[in-house]
Scaffold this active site. Sequence first.
Site, PDB file in Angstrom:
ATOM      1  N   THR A 174      35.276  54.812  22.662  1.00 26.94           N
ATOM      2  CA  THR A 174      34.937  55.749  21.580  1.00 26.94           C
ATOM      3  C   THR A 174      33.623  56.382  21.549  1.00 26.94           C
ATOM      4  O   THR A 174      33.372  57.650  21.624  1.00 26.94           O
ATOM      5  CB  THR A 174      35.374  55.057  20.097  1.00 26.94           C
ATOM      6  OG1 THR A 174      36.683  54.696  20.314  1.00 26.94           O
ATOM      7  CG2 THR A 174      35.375  56.318  19.016  1.00 26.94           C
ATOM      8  N   SER A 228      33.721  53.000  13.498  1.00 29.37           N
ATOM      9  CA  SER A 228      33.747  53.676  14.943  1.00 29.37           C
ATOM     10  C   SER A 228      33.614  52.685  15.905  1.00 29.37           C
ATOM     11  O   SER A 228      32.770  51.551  16.023  1.00 29.37           O
ATOM     12  CB  SER A 228      33.138  54.629  15.529  1.00 29.37           C
ATOM     13  OG  SER A 228      33.202  55.032  16.639  1.00 29.37           O
ATOM     14  N   ASP A 229      34.720  52.295  16.611  1.00 30.76           N
ATOM     15  CA  ASP A 229      34.830  51.282  17.542  1.00 30.76           C
ATOM     16  C   ASP A 229      33.646  51.925  18.856  1.00 30.76           C
ATOM     17  O   ASP A 229      33.505  53.014  18.839  1.00 30.76           O
ATOM     18  CB  ASP A 229      36.030  51.128  18.565  1.00 30.76           C
ATOM     19  CG  ASP A 229      36.106  50.219  19.628  1.00 30.76           C
ATOM     20  OD1 ASP A 229      35.317  49.178  19.410  1.00 30.76           O
ATOM     21  OD2 ASP A 229      36.660  50.363  20.675  1.00 30.76           O
ATOM     22  N   LYS A 230      33.044  51.041  19.766  1.00 35.85           N
ATOM     23  CA  LYS A 230      31.971  51.477  20.522  1.00 35.85           C
ATOM     24  C   LYS A 230      32.532  51.986  21.832  1.00 35.85           C
ATOM     25  O   LYS A 230      32.514  53.098  22.362  1.00 35.85           O
ATOM     26  CB  LYS A 230      30.926  50.229  20.744  1.00 35.85           C
ATOM     27  CG  LYS A 230      29.983  50.561  21.658  1.00 35.85           C
ATOM     28  CD  LYS A 230      28.793  49.635  21.881  1.00 35.85           C
ATOM     29  CE  LYS A 230      29.123  48.767  22.974  1.00 35.85           C
ATOM     30  NZ  LYS A 230      29.160  49.196  24.330  1.00 35.85           N
ATOM     31  N   THR A 231      33.282  50.820  22.541  1.00 37.68           N
ATOM     32  CA  THR A 231      33.571  51.093  23.981  1.00 37.68           C
ATOM     33  C   THR A 231      34.877  51.871  23.902  1.00 37.68           C
ATOM     34  O   THR A 231      35.984  51.741  23.292  1.00 37.68           O
ATOM     35  CB  THR A 231      34.146  49.673  24.527  1.00 37.68           C
ATOM     36  OG1 THR A 231      32.970  48.791  24.517  1.00 37.68           O
ATOM     37  CG2 THR A 231      34.250  49.861  25.875  1.00 37.68           C
TER      38      THR A 231
END
Length: 251
Positions: free
Chosen positions: A50, A45-48
Amino acid sequence: SIPLAIEIVTTTTLAIGSKNLVKHGAIVAKLSAIEDLAGMSILCSDKTGTLTLNQMVLQDDTPIYSPGETQESVLVAAALAAKWHEPPRDALDRLTLGSVNFDLLKNYEQTDFMPFDPTVKRTEGTLKDLTTGKTFKTSKGAPHIILKLLPESDDDVREAVEQDVARLGEKGIRSLAVAKTNDEGVFKMLGLLTFLDPPRPDTKQTIFDAVNYGVAVKMITGDHLLIAKNTAEQLEMENHIFNSENLPALD
């Protein structure tokens, strides 16, 4: 033996399943995606945006590296390195343009603009001061990228910035570096705008549920290593964070 109607039965079952998924807000583009999801063991998963809200909250802590500068003047320089007459292009522009006093931008005319590029990781504006007629540039971006614009003689500033970025990163606070050219056309570091991008309120529970279903969740981010570790700790993910140097070579 395989029944002749196995495809019909499977398709019907998946169709009913997709209808149930819709009730939970999921959009099924392909029925086969349900099978793929069921067989998933690792979720990257992408952090920013999400895992986090992608809503930057400006902090009061603003490290300054040039005499006479304040948070307001650094904000003005950051806004001049954006298209302030247009809607914000990303979260950082929303943060900058949402916090700056637009009355302080009236005396400047933007003659050229370099938009954000993932390879450059900064924006740059070329400005004309309508009061004095002088032309200068401002740039905003990742601290380690902006530091490359500074002359070699600014080693003390470079060291101070790196210390501040590390100090803030331990608290999960991100930094946006802002620089401006002097009369000789040499970039000088003005200061760091600091902000928080808090996790979404449901992220922690979602990760917990995924792990219970046997899916390992991995976080991918372009942020500073310390910020990644802080976010991982907040979400109770394992804080084994690796940088790109640990990735295998494609060849």
